[in-house]
Design a protein around this motif. Sequence first.
Motif, PDB file in Angstrom:
ATOM      1  N   ASN A 185       4.958  13.187   4.930  1.00  0.00           N
ATOM      2  CA  ASN A 185       5.487  11.825   4.924  1.00  0.00           C
ATOM      3  C   ASN A 185       4.962  11.061   3.717  1.00  0.00           C
ATOM      4  O   ASN A 185       3.842  11.298   3.251  1.00  0.00           O
ATOM      5  CB  ASN A 185       5.137  11.093   6.233  1.00  0.00           C
ATOM      6  CG  ASN A 185       3.665  10.754   6.330  1.00  0.00           C
ATOM      7  OD1 ASN A 185       3.205   9.743   5.813  1.00  0.00           O
ATOM      8  ND2 ASN A 185       2.901  11.626   6.995  1.00  0.00           N
ATOM      9  N   ALA A 186       5.786  10.167   3.213  1.00  0.00           N
ATOM     10  CA  ALA A 186       5.397   9.324   2.085  1.00  0.00           C
ATOM     11  C   ALA A 186       6.197   8.036   2.143  1.00  0.00           C
ATOM     12  O   ALA A 186       7.392   8.058   2.458  1.00  0.00           O
ATOM     13  CB  ALA A 186       5.640  10.040   0.763  1.00  0.00           C
ATOM     14  N   GLY A 187       5.524   6.909   1.872  1.00  0.00           N
ATOM     15  CA  GLY A 187       6.242   5.652   1.949  1.00  0.00           C
ATOM     16  C   GLY A 187       5.447   4.481   1.407  1.00  0.00           C
ATOM     17  O   GLY A 187       4.397   4.645   0.764  1.00  0.00           O
ATOM     18  N   LEU A 188       5.952   3.301   1.689  1.00  0.00           N
ATOM     19  CA  LEU A 188       5.359   2.049   1.211  1.00  0.00           C
ATOM     20  C   LEU A 188       5.131   1.116   2.390  1.00  0.00           C
ATOM     21  O   LEU A 188       6.017   0.948   3.229  1.00  0.00           O
ATOM     22  CB  LEU A 188       6.286   1.394   0.190  1.00  0.00           C
ATOM     23  CG  LEU A 188       5.764   0.144  -0.525  1.00  0.00           C
ATOM     24  CD1 LEU A 188       4.590   0.505  -1.435  1.00  0.00           C
ATOM     25  CD2 LEU A 188       6.881  -0.507  -1.342  1.00  0.00           C
ATOM     26  N   GLN A 189       3.946   0.530   2.457  1.00  0.00           N
ATOM     27  CA  GLN A 189       3.594  -0.425   3.513  1.00  0.00           C
ATOM     28  C   GLN A 189       3.421  -1.817   2.913  1.00  0.00           C
ATOM     29  O   GLN A 189       3.074  -1.969   1.741  1.00  0.00           O
ATOM     30  CB  GLN A 189       2.293  -0.017   4.208  1.00  0.00           C
ATOM     31  CG  GLN A 189       2.323   1.321   4.900  1.00  0.00           C
ATOM     32  CD  GLN A 189       0.965   1.676   5.515  1.00  0.00           C
ATOM     33  OE1 GLN A 189      -0.054   1.022   5.244  1.00  0.00           O
ATOM     34  NE2 GLN A 189       0.948   2.705   6.330  1.00  0.00           N
ATOM     35  N   LYS A 204       9.327   4.769   5.172  1.00  0.00           N
ATOM     36  CA  LYS A 204       8.825   6.040   4.660  1.00  0.00           C
ATOM     37  C   LYS A 204       9.807   7.173   4.934  1.00  0.00           C
ATOM     38  O   LYS A 204      10.621   7.115   5.862  1.00  0.00           O
ATOM     39  CB  LYS A 204       7.468   6.377   5.291  1.00  0.00           C
ATOM     40  CG  LYS A 204       7.510   6.629   6.793  1.00  0.00           C
ATOM     41  CD  LYS A 204       6.122   6.966   7.321  1.00  0.00           C
ATOM     42  CE  LYS A 204       6.163   7.242   8.822  1.00  0.00           C
ATOM     43  NZ  LYS A 204       4.817   7.577   9.341  1.00  0.00           N
ATOM     44  N   PHE A 205       9.708   8.190   4.087  1.00  0.00           N
ATOM     45  CA  PHE A 205      10.422   9.443   4.304  1.00  0.00           C
ATOM     46  C   PHE A 205       9.500  10.376   5.062  1.00  0.00           C
ATOM     47  O   PHE A 205       8.308  10.454   4.769  1.00  0.00           O
ATOM     48  CB  PHE A 205      10.820  10.066   2.964  1.00  0.00           C
ATOM     49  CG  PHE A 205      11.344  11.473   3.089  1.00  0.00           C
ATOM     50  CD1 PHE A 205      12.647  11.710   3.507  1.00  0.00           C
ATOM     51  CD2 PHE A 205      10.522  12.554   2.796  1.00  0.00           C
ATOM     52  CE1 PHE A 205      13.125  13.005   3.637  1.00  0.00           C
ATOM     53  CE2 PHE A 205      10.997  13.854   2.914  1.00  0.00           C
ATOM     54  CZ  PHE A 205      12.309  14.073   3.336  1.00  0.00           C
ATOM     55  N   ALA A 240       0.846  -1.193   0.000  1.00  0.00           N
ATOM     56  CA  ALA A 240       0.000   0.000   0.000  1.00  0.00           C
ATOM     57  C   ALA A 240       0.881   1.243   0.000  1.00  0.00           C
ATOM     58  O   ALA A 240       1.930   1.268   0.659  1.00  0.00           O
ATOM     59  CB  ALA A 240      -0.931   0.016   1.206  1.00  0.00           C
ATOM     60  N   LEU A 241       0.468   2.239  -0.753  1.00  0.00           N
ATOM     61  CA  LEU A 241       1.149   3.528  -0.755  1.00  0.00           C
ATOM     62  C   LEU A 241       0.610   4.390   0.379  1.00  0.00           C
ATOM     63  O   LEU A 241      -0.607   4.441   0.598  1.00  0.00           O
ATOM     64  CB  LEU A 241       0.942   4.251  -2.085  1.00  0.00           C
ATOM     65  CG  LEU A 241       1.516   3.579  -3.337  1.00  0.00           C
ATOM     66  CD1 LEU A 241       1.119   4.376  -4.577  1.00  0.00           C
ATOM     67  CD2 LEU A 241       3.020   3.449  -3.231  1.00  0.00           C
ATOM     68  N   GLU A 242       1.511   5.076   1.079  1.00  0.00           N
ATOM     69  CA  GLU A 242       1.121   5.953   2.180  1.00  0.00           C
ATOM     70  C   GLU A 242       1.609   7.364   1.896  1.00  0.00           C
ATOM     71  O   GLU A 242       2.770   7.575   1.542  1.00  0.00           O
ATOM     72  CB  GLU A 242       1.730   5.453   3.499  1.00  0.00           C
ATOM     73  CG  GLU A 242       1.472   6.373   4.686  1.00  0.00           C
ATOM     74  CD  GLU A 242       2.217   5.946   5.936  1.00  0.00           C
ATOM     75  OE1 GLU A 242       1.975   6.530   6.997  1.00  0.00           O
ATOM     76  OE2 GLU A 242       3.064   5.036   5.828  1.00  0.00           O
ATOM     77  N   ILE A 243       0.731   8.344   2.054  1.00  0.00           N
ATOM     78  CA  ILE A 243       1.109   9.738   1.891  1.00  0.00           C
ATOM     79  C   ILE A 243       0.261  10.580   2.837  1.00  0.00           C
ATOM     80  O   ILE A 243      -0.935  10.307   3.007  1.00  0.00           O
ATOM     81  CB  ILE A 243       0.938  10.215   0.431  1.00  0.00           C
ATOM     82  CG1 ILE A 243       1.453  11.632   0.267  1.00  0.00           C
ATOM     83  CG2 ILE A 243      -0.499  10.092  -0.036  1.00  0.00           C
ATOM     84  CD1 ILE A 243       1.545  12.081  -1.174  1.00  0.00           C
ATOM     85  N   VAL A 250      14.093   9.064   7.988  1.00  0.00           N
ATOM     86  CA  VAL A 250      13.511   7.862   7.393  1.00  0.00           C
ATOM     87  C   VAL A 250      13.020   6.980   8.531  1.00  0.00           C
ATOM     88  O   VAL A 250      13.744   6.771   9.516  1.00  0.00           O
ATOM     89  CB  VAL A 250      14.537   7.100   6.537  1.00  0.00           C
ATOM     90  CG1 VAL A 250      13.947   5.799   6.015  1.00  0.00           C
ATOM     91  CG2 VAL A 250      15.013   7.972   5.379  1.00  0.00           C
ATOM     92  N   ALA A 251      11.797   6.484   8.414  1.00  0.00           N
ATOM     93  CA  ALA A 251      11.197   5.704   9.496  1.00  0.00           C
ATOM     94  C   ALA A 251      10.802   4.313   9.014  1.00  0.00           C
ATOM     95  O   ALA A 251      10.440   4.107   7.846  1.00  0.00           O
ATOM     96  CB  ALA A 251       9.965   6.422  10.049  1.00  0.00           C
ATOM     97  N   ILE A 252      10.877   3.350   9.947  1.00  0.00           N
ATOM     98  CA  ILE A 252      10.445   1.976   9.696  1.00  0.00           C
ATOM     99  C   ILE A 252       9.319   1.658  10.683  1.00  0.00           C
ATOM    100  O   ILE A 252       9.576   1.352  11.850  1.00  0.00           O
ATOM    101  CB  ILE A 252      11.597   0.979   9.869  1.00  0.00           C
ATOM    102  CG1 ILE A 252      12.754   1.316   8.931  1.00  0.00           C
ATOM    103  CG2 ILE A 252      11.122  -0.455   9.615  1.00  0.00           C
ATOM    104  CD1 ILE A 252      13.969   0.440   9.121  1.00  0.00           C
ATOM    105  N   PRO A 253       8.055   1.774  10.251  1.00  0.00           N
ATOM    106  CA  PRO A 253       6.931   1.496  11.153  1.00  0.00           C
ATOM    107  C   PRO A 253       6.603   0.014  11.232  1.00  0.00           C
ATOM    108  O   PRO A 253       6.814  -0.744  10.280  1.00  0.00           O
ATOM    109  CB  PRO A 253       5.780   2.272  10.511  1.00  0.00           C
ATOM    110  CG  PRO A 253       6.118   2.285   9.049  1.00  0.00           C
ATOM    111  CD  PRO A 253       7.617   2.309   8.959  1.00  0.00           C
ATOM    112  N   LEU A 254       6.072  -0.375  12.375  1.00  0.00           N
ATOM    113  CA  LEU A 254       5.597  -1.741  12.593  1.00  0.00           C
ATOM    114  C   LEU A 254       4.380  -1.655  13.505  1.00  0.00           C
ATOM    115  O   LEU A 254       4.458  -1.102  14.606  1.00  0.00           O
ATOM    116  CB  LEU A 254       6.691  -2.591  13.241  1.00  0.00           C
ATOM    117  CG  LEU A 254       6.333  -4.049  13.557  1.00  0.00           C
ATOM    118  CD1 LEU A 254       6.072  -4.822  12.272  1.00  0.00           C
ATOM    119  CD2 LEU A 254       7.458  -4.708  14.362  1.00  0.00           C
TER     120      LEU A 254
END
Length: 259
Positions: free
Chosen positions: A76-80, A97-98, A33-36, A125-129
């Motif tokens: 913020n923008a990233g990929l999940q 994500k950035f 999923a794309l996150e923005i 840069v973040a790594i979510p969980l």
Amino acid sequence: MKKILFIILFIILFIISVLQNSNAQKWEFNYFALEIGINHGFAGAPDTLNNFFVKTDNGDVVVFPNSNLEYTPGFNAGLQFHHDFNNNSIGLVFGAKFTTNGFKAGYTSSDKKISLKQTNRVYGVAIPLFIKLSSELYNNQAYFYAGAECQLNFNAYTIEKLKDESQKRRVKIDDGALNKIVVPVFIGFNYKLFNMRATVITKNFLNRDYQMPVGEGKYAQTIKPYKTMPSALIYIQTGFVIPISQWTKNRSYIMSKIF
């Protein structure tokens, strides 16, 4: 730096373990999923009084922090990557994500004639969980979630602007003053494509114990310029999470052409 590498390595190993055992766990849906979104930062005066001088056309003027709540947007923008269990009510999400975060404080002179806005912006840069919960995860895309992320900060700037002046003063924050890693915790809710979360960062982006030399000769001294920064920061994030899956294609002609 060793702590940063250890945390990142732990997250990577955990993700690999999940992927290797995905067949045994019988995941029902796996999709990206794309996150923005926008990070809405809210901050007020520093924790304690921290007056300082600013340069004006009439010389140096001392200003004091005010109690106004200041708003600073970020991005913020990233990929999940989403894993849903076969009961379709519990899922696991991780990604990368950035992100940019901002926090601001206002200062005024004793006669209220001089007003200063000081904005700090941090890039990382973040790594979510996180874990998501719902009665019907995939089909409804409506779920509550909670988790944390490891955020690696690599750059920061301070922007100062006096009221009624068009020019801004932009200063790079010394690398030693930036906390390279923070671990925000969050809770949120996702409905269809819309996403909203509340995030708490328990350690300020700036090192409150950072020391900086000022002055020369007999006037030389060492100060802690960030010692009065808030010890914790709160952000509200709003944005969109767009599944790269059949779910999105079935609901949007435009999305079906993109994905």
